[in-house]
Design an enzyme around this catalytic site. Structure first.
Site, PDB file in Angstrom:
ATOM      1  N   CYS A  86       0.795  -1.100  -0.117  1.00 36.53           N
ATOM      2  CA  CYS A  86      -0.057   0.086   0.025  1.00 36.53           C
ATOM      3  C   CYS A  86       0.777   1.131  -0.178  1.00 36.53           C
ATOM      4  CB  CYS A  86      -0.985  -0.039   1.107  1.00 36.53           C
ATOM      5  SG  CYS A  86      -2.268   1.089   1.113  1.00 36.53           S
ATOM      6  N   HIS A 202      -3.825  -5.510   1.485  1.00 33.49           N
ATOM      7  CA  HIS A 202      -3.165  -5.718   2.696  1.00 33.49           C
ATOM      8  C   HIS A 202      -3.120  -7.143   3.098  1.00 33.49           C
ATOM      9  CE1 HIS A 202      -2.373  -1.566   3.862  1.00 33.49           C
ATOM     10  NE2 HIS A 202      -3.409  -1.277   3.147  1.00 33.49           N
ATOM     11  N   GLU A 204      -1.325  -8.371   5.223  1.00 31.12           N
ATOM     12  CA  GLU A 204      -1.009  -8.419   6.836  1.00 31.12           C
ATOM     13  C   GLU A 204      -2.351  -8.422   7.658  1.00 31.12           C
ATOM     14  OE1 GLU A 204      -0.782  -6.038   4.829  1.00 31.12           O
ATOM     15  OE2 GLU A 204      -1.174  -4.064   5.914  1.00 31.12           O
TER      16      GLU A 204
END
Lengths: 234, 82
Positions: A86, A202, A204
């Site tokens: 990002c 994302h 994570e």
């Protein structure tokens, strides 16, 4: 255990999840500061999501001049894995470690929702744990994710800089596949060598079963294993 | 002396500018007819210490190339106050 650094800039906000994902993937996470002038022995680096310098001027434009970016560039040029997620992707583009730029979403709004992405390459520093063509659903949250490049024709760009991830239609949701108007549905790209990778989603945020799924963990596992392979080879 | 330098940064031609499109649409809704090709960019004003206006302009151009504009997506125009 391979040491993977996560660099925190003023305005980063995804470093904690990223550090946790590295640990779950079997790496030794290390939080570094943007003012650091060495990478403290890290074998790979992740630039996390967030809003470095408040996205002032352009997202990533000011972060690219942070002191830590010198050693980061050297590490990237040595062939070690460098991943930008990002805002990290935006910084890598501004630093010209990846081609192109990320502009305001076509719809002019911050968009936070799940997206389905197709793994286009498995030979990059962080995609080897998936299979080619595999579609995974991961969170996405950004206002400036519309990938554009001035390379023409775009086929030449894709030959030189393989597209790692592409947005595809989200099954059963009636949402547009492409969440931001990105050229050719590009969600993530890599450098010609495949060791520098950037993408907008994302993973994570979906790397721990407590969150309902850990489908995103594979990026971190692959990156840790790439570093471990380099250790063995050294 | 200090020169007042005006930098305009504009999205490159051909690049989709959703802000410009939104503004164009809004102007049409307000009854302003005949408005085309609206582009929204940035205006940056700088006070630059230099010996001559040409020197101040050259410095601003270097700043644009390095930081103020992204050559992939933006063009820039530099003007120095007399």
């Amino acid at each position: 255990m391979p040491r993977i650094a996560v660099i925190r800039f003023p305005g980063s906000n995804c470093e904690t999840e990223t550090l946790r994902a590295i640990a779950r993937a079997g790496g030794e996470p290390a939080l570094l500061d943007y003012r650091d002038t060495d990478l403290q022995g890290a074998q790979g680096v992740i630039l996390p999501g967030g809003f470095s310098y408040g996205d002032y001027l352009r997202s990533g434009a000011i972060a690219r001049f942070a002191p830590v970016m010198g050693p980061l560039r050297a590490l990237a040029e040595s062939g070690a894995p460098v991943l930008g997620i990002c805002n990290g992707f935006q910084i890598l583009c501004e630093a010209h470690l990846l081609p192109g730029a990320l502009l305001h979403n076509t719809q002019q709004r911050f968009t936070a929702r799940p997206v389905d992405i197709r793994i286009e390459r498995t030979d990059t520093a962080c995609t080897g744990h998936y299979t080619r063509g595999q579609v995974i659903r991961v969170p996405l949250a950004h206002g400036e994710g519309r990938f554009v490049a001035d390379e023409a024709p775009l086929d030449a760009l894709e030959t030189a800089n393989p597209v790692a991830l592409r947005y595809v239609t989200v099954r059963g949701r009636g949402l547009p596949a492409n969440p931001n108007g990105a050229t050719r549905d590009i969600a993530g790209i890599c450098n010609p060598e495949g060791n520098v990778v950037g993408f907008m989603p994302h993973p994570e945020r979906l790397a721990d079963p407590v969150l309902g799924d850990d489908v995103g963990l594979g990026f971190f596992t692959a990156l840790v294993e790439r570093c471990r392979g380099a250790e063995v080879g050294a | 002396m200090t020169f007042r330098v005006h930098v305009r940064v504009i999205p490159r031609p051909g690049l989709l500018d959703p802000q410009g499109q939104a503004v164009e649409h809004a102007l049409g809704s307000l009854g302003f007819g005949g408005v085309r090709d609206v582009r929204v960019g940035k205006a940056i004003e700088l006070g630059i210490e230099a010996a001559t206006p040409a020197e101040a302009e050259a410095a601003a151009r270097r700043m644009c190339e390095r930081l103020l504009a992204n050559p992939v997506t933006e063009d820039f125009v530099v003007a120095v106050d007399a």
